[in-house]
Every structure is written in structure tokens, then in C-alpha cells.
Design a protein around this motif. Sequence first.
Motif, mmCIF file in Angstrom:
data_model
loop_
_atom_site.group_PDB
_atom_site.id
_atom_site.type_symbol
_atom_site.label_atom_id
_atom_site.label_comp_id
_atom_site.label_asym_id
_atom_site.label_seq_id
_atom_site.Cartn_x
_atom_site.Cartn_y
_atom_site.Cartn_z
ATOM 1 N N SER A 172 74.525 48.681 5.550
ATOM 2 C CA SER A 172 73.400 49.045 4.709
ATOM 3 C C SER A 172 72.293 49.337 5.647
ATOM 4 O O SER A 172 72.004 48.638 6.655
ATOM 5 N N GLU A 173 71.454 50.277 5.163
ATOM 6 C CA GLU A 173 69.998 50.404 6.001
ATOM 7 C C GLU A 173 69.104 49.238 5.621
ATOM 8 O O GLU A 173 68.160 49.178 6.483
ATOM 9 N N LEU A 174 69.118 48.786 4.539
ATOM 10 C CA LEU A 174 68.304 47.613 4.357
ATOM 11 C C LEU A 174 68.951 46.174 5.102
ATOM 12 O O LEU A 174 70.039 45.819 4.529
ATOM 13 N N LEU A 175 68.124 45.786 5.853
ATOM 14 C CA LEU A 175 68.843 44.548 6.681
ATOM 15 C C LEU A 175 68.626 43.286 5.847
ATOM 16 O O LEU A 175 67.667 43.179 4.783
ATOM 17 N N LEU A 176 69.475 42.339 6.012
ATOM 18 C CA LEU A 176 69.240 41.080 5.482
ATOM 19 C C LEU A 176 68.297 40.371 6.186
ATOM 20 O O LEU A 176 67.619 40.759 7.060
ATOM 21 N N GLU A 177 67.705 39.277 5.327
ATOM 22 C CA GLU A 177 66.758 38.478 6.086
ATOM 23 C C GLU A 177 67.047 37.823 7.255
ATOM 24 O O GLU A 177 68.421 37.317 7.519
ATOM 25 N N PHE A 178 66.160 38.040 8.369
ATOM 26 C CA PHE A 178 66.371 37.106 9.717
ATOM 27 C C PHE A 178 66.237 35.781 9.450
ATOM 28 O O PHE A 178 65.574 35.175 8.785
ATOM 29 N N LYS A 179 67.343 35.039 10.419
ATOM 30 C CA LYS A 179 67.099 33.559 10.330
ATOM 31 C C LYS A 179 66.407 33.320 11.493
ATOM 32 O O LYS A 179 66.057 34.219 12.420
ATOM 33 N N LYS A 180 65.876 32.124 11.557
ATOM 34 C CA LYS A 180 64.839 31.585 12.374
ATOM 35 C C LYS A 180 65.390 31.344 13.965
ATOM 36 O O LYS A 180 64.580 31.452 14.721
ATOM 37 N N GLY A 181 66.823 31.093 14.234
ATOM 38 C CA GLY A 181 67.343 30.612 15.258
ATOM 39 C C GLY A 181 66.619 31.499 16.666
ATOM 40 O O GLY A 181 66.244 30.731 17.460
ATOM 41 N N ALA A 182 66.965 32.553 16.604
ATOM 42 C CA ALA A 182 66.544 33.147 17.968
ATOM 43 C C ALA A 182 65.488 33.321 18.120
ATOM 44 O O ALA A 182 64.642 33.217 19.457
ATOM 45 N N PHE A 183 64.328 33.312 17.183
ATOM 46 C CA PHE A 183 62.796 33.316 17.452
ATOM 47 C C PHE A 183 62.237 31.761 17.888
ATOM 48 O O PHE A 183 61.464 31.533 18.630
ATOM 49 N N TYR A 184 63.015 30.926 17.378
ATOM 50 C CA TYR A 184 62.648 29.563 17.632
ATOM 51 C C TYR A 184 63.191 29.238 19.047
ATOM 52 O O TYR A 184 62.341 28.642 19.928
ATOM 53 N N LEU A 185 64.353 29.824 19.564
ATOM 54 C CA LEU A 185 64.726 29.644 20.666
ATOM 55 C C LEU A 185 63.747 30.488 21.810
ATOM 56 O O LEU A 185 63.469 30.043 22.875
ATOM 57 N N ALA A 186 63.047 31.618 21.267
ATOM 58 C CA ALA A 186 62.139 32.011 22.304
ATOM 59 C C ALA A 186 60.689 31.420 22.094
ATOM 60 O O ALA A 186 60.317 31.436 23.307
ATOM 61 N N TYR A 187 60.709 30.870 21.340
ATOM 62 C CA TYR A 187 59.449 29.733 21.290
ATOM 63 C C TYR A 187 59.618 28.731 22.328
ATOM 64 O O TYR A 187 58.773 28.098 23.148
#
Length: 263
Positions: A172-187
Motif C-alpha cells: 500500500s502507498e499508505l504506510l502503517l504507523e511507525f513503531k518507536k524502537g528504531a528512533f529510541y535506538l537512535a536516541y
Amino acid sequence: MGMATLYSLFATLLFYFQLLLFVFCVLVASAAGLAASPLLALVRRRPAANWIAAQVLRVLAEQVLGVAVDVDGTEHLAHARVQPCIIVANHQSLLDVVWLACVLPHRTVVVANMFIAHLPVLGWFMRLAGNLFVRQGDKLSIKALFDGALRSLEHDRVSVVLFPEGRRNGGSELLLEFKKGAFYLAYCTHVPIIPIAVQSTRALYSWSDRRFCRNAVIRMRVLPPIATQSLAEEDIPALISSTRNDIQKACIALSSPAHAHQQ
């Protein structure tokens, strides 16, 4: 038997034949990575087996499957050559391994579903190459994944590929909601995030429609890296939202007929 029925039968047979070719390509690429893994492990370069397998799969995909990849923004991947990065992308179908093979940096591991780890050849190779696995909904598995990704980035100094949607969106062109994990890892690590957007591949592959096209091109775009040195924990929700929006916009642009005509 009418012509429509014959055509449908023929199209179904072609779909399964193309699917078998895909499995063949993945197995050959996995075997190449598997063969290289023991030697690379001796010199502490296990993730390089992923790159070797990716090069084999890239060639096989184009020559055997008839699927090529058109990449825009490859210069942004240069960051992953000099420091570990977190690479995030939209997640659609089995064709994800084809485009990933074309952009995978040399020292990179991939996060995959746990069931893949138990597959013959592919699972053996991915385990030996140091890739990471997660069982959806299992808190202990998610915690182990986070610890493994943290170790990969900080200790092993290798990049990590994650799909923040958490599961396939079906093209689908409409993405699912992103989960937090990758971004907390970046933090936690303050390494750059490299977003990747891939066009909707539903027109190229669909299990429900029994469609797997040959002579196809997957269009994708590597977006500029996002610096996270000054990222605070309270900034994570805004970062998730902006990254998802950037990937979403790029996916829609890549899937548009106007973009295809320009190519």
C-alpha cells in the motif's frame, strides 16, 4: 475450456514459476553468504557476509527474475561507510530483499522476523552473518532485539536496517504507523538515521492476485540522513512523525505515473 480460463491458468503457472525462481535466487545468494561466513568470522567481519549475499542476489534478481532496481540518492549512503547508521524503510513484500540487496552497505545487519531464523539455508546464513531477529508481540524478544541492535551499533560498529512499520503493509502507498524502537535506538546511540522510500510494489508482486512481474523496475529513494546527536527523549514522537511523513511523500512520488514516465 474458454480462452479466459486458459489465460488465467497460464498466468497462475507463470506466477508460481517466477516464485520458484525467486526462491532459487535467495537460496543461491544465501549459500554464497553461508560459504563466506566462517572465514569472515575468523577476521571478525561477520556482517560482510550480508554484503556478499546481497551482491549475488542483486545480479540474480536482474538476470534471472528480470527485476531491476532504480535508486535515487545513493550518495546519502556514504554515511554508512564511515560510521554505523540506522536505516529505516517502508516494508511491503518479499520484493523488499531485492531492493535491499542493491543498497545494503558493506557492514550492515538486518532485523527480520524470528520465523526466518528457522528456515533452511536462509536462516542458517542470516544467523551466521550476525543478523537480528524478533518475535512480534513477545516483550522478551523485543528486549533482546534492542540489546542486540545496541551492541551492533556501539560495540561492533555496524549499521542496522529496521522496518519501523513492524510488519508488511501489503504494498500500500499508505504506510502503517511507525513503531518507536528504531528512533529510541537512535536516541540511545546518537547515530544518524537514513530513511529509504520504496515505491508501492503491489503492481509488480501480489500473492492474492497471483502476480509476479518480469521486466520490472523497483524505484526507490535514499533520503538525506537525519542527525541525532542532540536528540532528546521528548523529541522522539516528533521525529517518528516527520520521518514517516518524509518516507510517505517520497513513496507516493515514486509510485506516480509522472515519475515512471521521467525514468
